[in-house]
Design a protein around this motif. Structure first.
Motif, PDB file in Angstrom:
ATOM      1  N   ALA A  97      33.947  38.619  25.572  1.00  0.00           N
ATOM      2  CA  ALA A  97      33.917  37.680  26.686  1.00  0.00           C
ATOM      3  C   ALA A  97      35.184  37.767  27.515  1.00  0.00           C
ATOM      4  CB  ALA A  97      33.724  36.246  26.168  1.00  0.00           C
ATOM      5  N   GLY A  98      35.098  37.190  28.751  1.00  0.00           N
ATOM      6  CA  GLY A  98      36.253  37.069  29.612  1.00  0.00           C
ATOM      7  C   GLY A  98      36.885  38.375  30.044  1.00  0.00           C
ATOM      8  N   ALA A  99      38.223  38.365  30.134  1.00  0.00           N
ATOM      9  CA  ALA A  99      38.975  39.516  30.638  1.00  0.00           C
ATOM     10  C   ALA A  99      38.801  40.751  29.768  1.00  0.00           C
ATOM     11  CB  ALA A  99      40.462  39.157  30.746  1.00  0.00           C
ATOM     12  N   THR A 100      38.526  40.551  28.485  1.00  0.00           N
ATOM     13  CA  THR A 100      38.327  41.691  27.586  1.00  0.00           C
ATOM     14  C   THR A 100      37.212  42.584  28.099  1.00  0.00           C
ATOM     15  OG1 THR A 100      39.028  40.385  25.676  1.00  0.00           O
ATOM     16  CG2 THR A 100      37.747  42.370  25.225  1.00  0.00           C
ATOM     17  N   VAL A 101      36.179  41.963  28.625  1.00  0.00           N
ATOM     18  CA  VAL A 101      35.040  42.716  29.177  1.00  0.00           C
ATOM     19  C   VAL A 101      35.346  43.194  30.586  1.00  0.00           C
ATOM     20  CG1 VAL A 101      32.626  42.565  29.890  1.00  0.00           C
ATOM     21  CG2 VAL A 101      33.369  41.479  27.760  1.00  0.00           C
ATOM     22  N   LEU A 102      35.792  42.274  31.433  1.00  0.00           N
ATOM     23  CA  LEU A 102      35.959  42.562  32.859  1.00  0.00           C
ATOM     24  C   LEU A 102      37.063  43.571  33.147  1.00  0.00           C
ATOM     25  CD1 LEU A 102      35.538  38.904  34.147  1.00  0.00           C
ATOM     26  CD2 LEU A 102      33.814  40.716  34.149  1.00  0.00           C
ATOM     27  N   ASN A 103      38.065  43.649  32.283  1.00  0.00           N
ATOM     28  CA  ASN A 103      39.163  44.596  32.495  1.00  0.00           C
ATOM     29  C   ASN A 103      38.948  45.937  31.808  1.00  0.00           C
ATOM     30  OD1 ASN A 103      40.821  42.987  34.131  1.00  0.00           O
ATOM     31  ND2 ASN A 103      41.665  41.904  32.356  1.00  0.00           N
ATOM     32  N   SER A 104      37.844  46.068  31.118  1.00  0.00           N
ATOM     33  CA  SER A 104      37.569  47.317  30.409  1.00  0.00           C
ATOM     34  C   SER A 104      37.362  48.463  31.393  1.00  0.00           C
ATOM     35  CB  SER A 104      36.320  47.160  29.532  1.00  0.00           C
ATOM     36  OG  SER A 104      35.928  48.408  28.986  1.00  0.00           O
ATOM     37  N   ALA A 105      37.931  49.612  31.080  1.00  0.00           N
ATOM     38  CA  ALA A 105      37.781  50.786  31.944  1.00  0.00           C
ATOM     39  C   ALA A 105      36.333  51.242  32.023  1.00  0.00           C
ATOM     40  CB  ALA A 105      38.663  51.919  31.428  1.00  0.00           C
ATOM     41  N   SER A 106      35.551  50.907  31.019  1.00  0.00           N
ATOM     42  CA  SER A 106      34.147  51.326  30.989  1.00  0.00           C
ATOM     43  C   SER A 106      33.187  50.183  31.334  1.00  0.00           C
ATOM     44  CB  SER A 106      33.798  51.891  29.612  1.00  0.00           C
ATOM     45  OG  SER A 106      34.106  50.956  28.585  1.00  0.00           O
ATOM     46  N   ASP A 165      30.030  30.014  29.040  1.00  0.00           N
ATOM     47  CA  ASP A 165      29.734  28.705  29.633  1.00  0.00           C
ATOM     48  C   ASP A 165      28.729  28.799  30.780  1.00  0.00           C
ATOM     49  OD1 ASP A 165      31.234  29.912  31.585  1.00  0.00           O
ATOM     50  OD2 ASP A 165      32.690  28.277  31.792  1.00  0.00           O
ATOM     51  N   GLY A 166      28.198  30.004  31.009  1.00  0.00           N
ATOM     52  CA  GLY A 166      27.189  30.203  32.050  1.00  0.00           C
ATOM     53  C   GLY A 166      27.741  30.580  33.399  1.00  0.00           C
ATOM     54  N   SER A 167      29.051  30.547  33.560  1.00  0.00           N
ATOM     55  CA  SER A 167      29.669  30.849  34.855  1.00  0.00           C
ATOM     56  C   SER A 167      29.796  32.355  35.075  1.00  0.00           C
ATOM     57  CB  SER A 167      31.051  30.204  34.942  1.00  0.00           C
ATOM     58  OG  SER A 167      31.934  30.802  33.997  1.00  0.00           O
ATOM     59  N   VAL A 168      30.130  32.711  36.315  1.00  0.00           N
ATOM     60  CA  VAL A 168      30.430  34.099  36.679  1.00  0.00           C
ATOM     61  C   VAL A 168      31.823  34.093  37.304  1.00  0.00           C
ATOM     62  CG1 VAL A 168      29.784  36.088  38.090  1.00  0.00           C
ATOM     63  CG2 VAL A 168      28.001  34.633  37.088  1.00  0.00           C
ATOM     64  N   VAL A 169      32.762  34.816  36.700  1.00  0.00           N
ATOM     65  CA  VAL A 169      34.146  34.801  37.175  1.00  0.00           C
ATOM     66  C   VAL A 169      34.690  36.225  37.295  1.00  0.00           C
ATOM     67  CG1 VAL A 169      34.586  32.538  36.141  1.00  0.00           C
ATOM     68  CG2 VAL A 169      35.052  34.622  34.813  1.00  0.00           C
ATOM     69  N   ASP A 170      35.848  36.338  37.976  1.00  0.00           N
ATOM     70  CA  ASP A 170      36.517  37.628  38.039  1.00  0.00           C
ATOM     71  C   ASP A 170      37.485  37.752  36.866  1.00  0.00           C
ATOM     72  OD1 ASP A 170      38.789  36.138  38.666  1.00  0.00           O
ATOM     73  OD2 ASP A 170      38.703  36.603  40.807  1.00  0.00           O
ATOM     74  N   ALA A 171      38.255  38.843  36.833  1.00  0.00           N
ATOM     75  CA  ALA A 171      39.155  39.097  35.702  1.00  0.00           C
ATOM     76  C   ALA A 171      40.244  38.044  35.566  1.00  0.00           C
ATOM     77  CB  ALA A 171      39.779  40.483  35.851  1.00  0.00           C
ATOM     78  N   ASN A 172      40.501  37.284  36.643  1.00  0.00           N
ATOM     79  CA  ASN A 172      41.527  36.238  36.597  1.00  0.00           C
ATOM     80  C   ASN A 172      40.939  34.857  36.306  1.00  0.00           C
ATOM     81  OD1 ASN A 172      43.722  37.997  37.263  1.00  0.00           O
ATOM     82  ND2 ASN A 172      43.020  37.971  39.396  1.00  0.00           N
ATOM     83  N   GLY A 173      39.634  34.828  36.079  1.00  0.00           N
ATOM     84  CA  GLY A 173      38.974  33.563  35.764  1.00  0.00           C
ATOM     85  C   GLY A 173      38.542  32.763  36.968  1.00  0.00           C
ATOM     86  N   ASN A 174      38.596  33.354  38.159  1.00  0.00           N
ATOM     87  CA  ASN A 174      38.166  32.654  39.374  1.00  0.00           C
ATOM     88  C   ASN A 174      36.660  32.797  39.572  1.00  0.00           C
ATOM     89  OD1 ASN A 174      40.895  32.005  40.180  1.00  0.00           O
ATOM     90  ND2 ASN A 174      41.117  34.173  40.736  1.00  0.00           N
ATOM     91  N   PRO A 175      35.978  31.721  39.997  1.00  0.00           N
ATOM     92  CA  PRO A 175      34.527  31.793  40.227  1.00  0.00           C
ATOM     93  C   PRO A 175      34.179  32.915  41.197  1.00  0.00           C
ATOM     94  CG  PRO A 175      35.265  29.525  40.285  1.00  0.00           C
ATOM     95  CD  PRO A 175      36.514  30.368  40.256  1.00  0.00           C
ATOM     96  N   LEU A 176      33.111  33.627  40.897  1.00  0.00           N
ATOM     97  CA  LEU A 176      32.704  34.783  41.691  1.00  0.00           C
ATOM     98  C   LEU A 176      31.248  34.605  42.105  1.00  0.00           C
ATOM     99  CD1 LEU A 176      34.029  37.485  42.568  1.00  0.00           C
ATOM    100  CD2 LEU A 176      32.974  38.530  40.553  1.00  0.00           C
ATOM    101  N   ASP A 177      31.038  34.239  43.368  1.00  0.00           N
ATOM    102  CA  ASP A 177      29.674  34.064  43.883  1.00  0.00           C
ATOM    103  C   ASP A 177      29.034  35.427  44.144  1.00  0.00           C
ATOM    104  OD1 ASP A 177      30.165  31.346  43.845  1.00  0.00           O
ATOM    105  OD2 ASP A 177      30.673  31.249  45.984  1.00  0.00           O
ATOM    106  N   ARG A 178      27.707  35.471  43.965  1.00  0.00           N
ATOM    107  CA  ARG A 178      26.966  36.708  44.194  1.00  0.00           C
ATOM    108  C   ARG A 178      25.632  36.390  44.873  1.00  0.00           C
ATOM    109  NH1 ARG A 178      30.931  39.221  44.007  1.00  0.00           N
ATOM    110  NH2 ARG A 178      31.587  40.786  42.499  1.00  0.00           N
ATOM    111  N   ALA A 179      25.146  37.316  45.708  1.00  0.00           N
ATOM    112  CA  ALA A 179      23.829  37.155  46.324  1.00  0.00           C
ATOM    113  C   ALA A 179      23.201  38.522  46.546  1.00  0.00           C
ATOM    114  CB  ALA A 179      23.926  36.404  47.649  1.00  0.00           C
ATOM    115  N   LEU A 180      21.971  38.693  46.089  1.00  0.00           N
ATOM    116  CA  LEU A 180      21.238  39.943  46.247  1.00  0.00           C
ATOM    117  C   LEU A 180      20.145  39.739  47.293  1.00  0.00           C
ATOM    118  CD1 LEU A 180      22.135  39.594  43.083  1.00  0.00           C
ATOM    119  CD2 LEU A 180      20.806  41.686  42.785  1.00  0.00           C
TER     120      LEU A 180
END
Length: 218
Positions: A97-106, A165-180
């Motif tokens: 979870a968190g930065a461990t995932v988002l900062n991974s090179a892969s 917690d169901g949220s979507v955040v960036d590597a710094n923990g800031n909320p990250l909105d998305r729209a497709l």
């Protein structure tokens, strides 16, 4: 025995009926059937394309909600990935979870992750060339009513990672909105839709383009 005039007329009608349809009558009926078929088949094909196109944003919404549900129930990050080239949805269990995932090179296929589901958007019968991503030319490009704007593709893909917690955040923990924004390239005004994800809560919402108001509505 001499037949009366009425009997002769009835006999004549009966004879004509026994003779069946004439070639002219058969030709007229066949022509009418041909005209009706020529009118009906394109209409049915168009309705079928509309129904299949409407299934695309619903499938995206359903898989986004499933991804969020898995993240919350298993208390670890799960990633929803949309591949615009393959027209494929992939759901990845990040097993962290968190930065461990988002900062991974892969990222999003970090060490220990596993694909738990794939879903093709062409399985309903649509051609991959019909499924397009983005905002069609001439359509409104501003943010949706919930404040979320269209998310650009990166190398033909979009990754949306839901946290425990169901949220979507960036590597710094800031909320990250998305729209497709998916649509059928052959019927853009009738099929353009949007699916938004509010980063702070992970809430997802489906929007349809309304040609009458030139806006996206729930």
């Amino acid at each position: 025995m001499k037949l009366t005039q009425r009997q002769q007329n009835l006999t004549s009608v009966s004879t004509r009926r026994d003779a069946g349809f004439s070639l002219i009558e058969i030709f007229v009926v066949a022509s009418i059937i041909g005209v009706l078929t020529a009118i009906t088949i394109p209409q049915l094909a168009g309705q079928r394309r509309l129904l299949r196109s409407a299934a695309v944003p619903r499938e995206i919404l359903a898989q986004l909600r499933f991804t969020r549900q898995q993240a919350m129930s298993q208390r670890q990050s799960f990633t929803f990935q949309y591949d615009n080239v393959a027209k494929l949805i992939t759901i990845i269990d990040n097993n962290a979870a968190g930065a461990t995932v988002l900062n991974s090179a892969s990222y999003p296929n970090n060490t220990g992750s596993a694909v738990v589901l794939t879903s093709s958007l062409t399985q309903s019968g649509l051609s991959s060339t019909e499924i397009s991503y983005g905002v069609p030319s001439g359509f409104p490009t501003g943010a949706l009513a919930d404040g979320v704007s269209s998310t650009s593709l990166t190398s033909g893909k979009i990754n949306i990672t839901f946290q425990p917690d169901g949220s979507v955040v960036d590597a710094n923990g800031n909320p990250l909105d998305r729209a497709l924004f998916p649509y059928n390239s052959k019927l853009p005004s009738q099929t353009t839709a949007a699916i938004s994800v509010l980063g702070s809560s992970g809430r997802t919402k489906l929007w349809r383009y309304d040609p009458g108001t030139n806006t996206y509505v729930e």
